[in-house]
Design an enzyme around this catalytic site. Sequence first.
Site, PDB file in Angstrom:
ATOM      1  CB  CYS A   1      34.717  19.758  38.572  1.00  0.00           C
ATOM      2  SG  CYS A   1      33.823  21.405  38.879  1.00  0.00           S
TER       3      CYS A   1
ATOM      4  CB  CYS B   1      31.088  19.929  37.913  1.00  0.00           C
ATOM      5  SG  CYS B   1      32.307  21.441  36.909  1.00  0.00           S
TER       6      CYS B   1
END
Length: 103
Positions: A26, A29
């Site tokens: 991600c 993230c």
Amino acid sequence: MAKKSFTELINSPGMPVLVDFYADWCGPCRTMAPILEQMAAQHQGKLKVIKIDVDRNPAAAQQYHVQGIPTLILFHKGQPVWRQSGVVPGPQLNQVLAGYVGS
């Protein structure tokens, strides 16, 4: 040292726990990671920061209805008191944490 369960970790007495639900793949993230490291260093001894990989721990993510990542959930005395999905800028996160970690 024995590995603690998620429930044991978020029930940290006297210290709020910020949980980052993330995944290695991600992009947002990865953007959030240095912000969280900064918060952990800035509030050392007053805040615990835990990262939970949703691919490795789907049950924890499911338990807290994590739909998107990154999702941050702040636990105080085992109870979720704040949550936000997406990247949270450092100053905004600091403002949220200030009410729980003191200055």
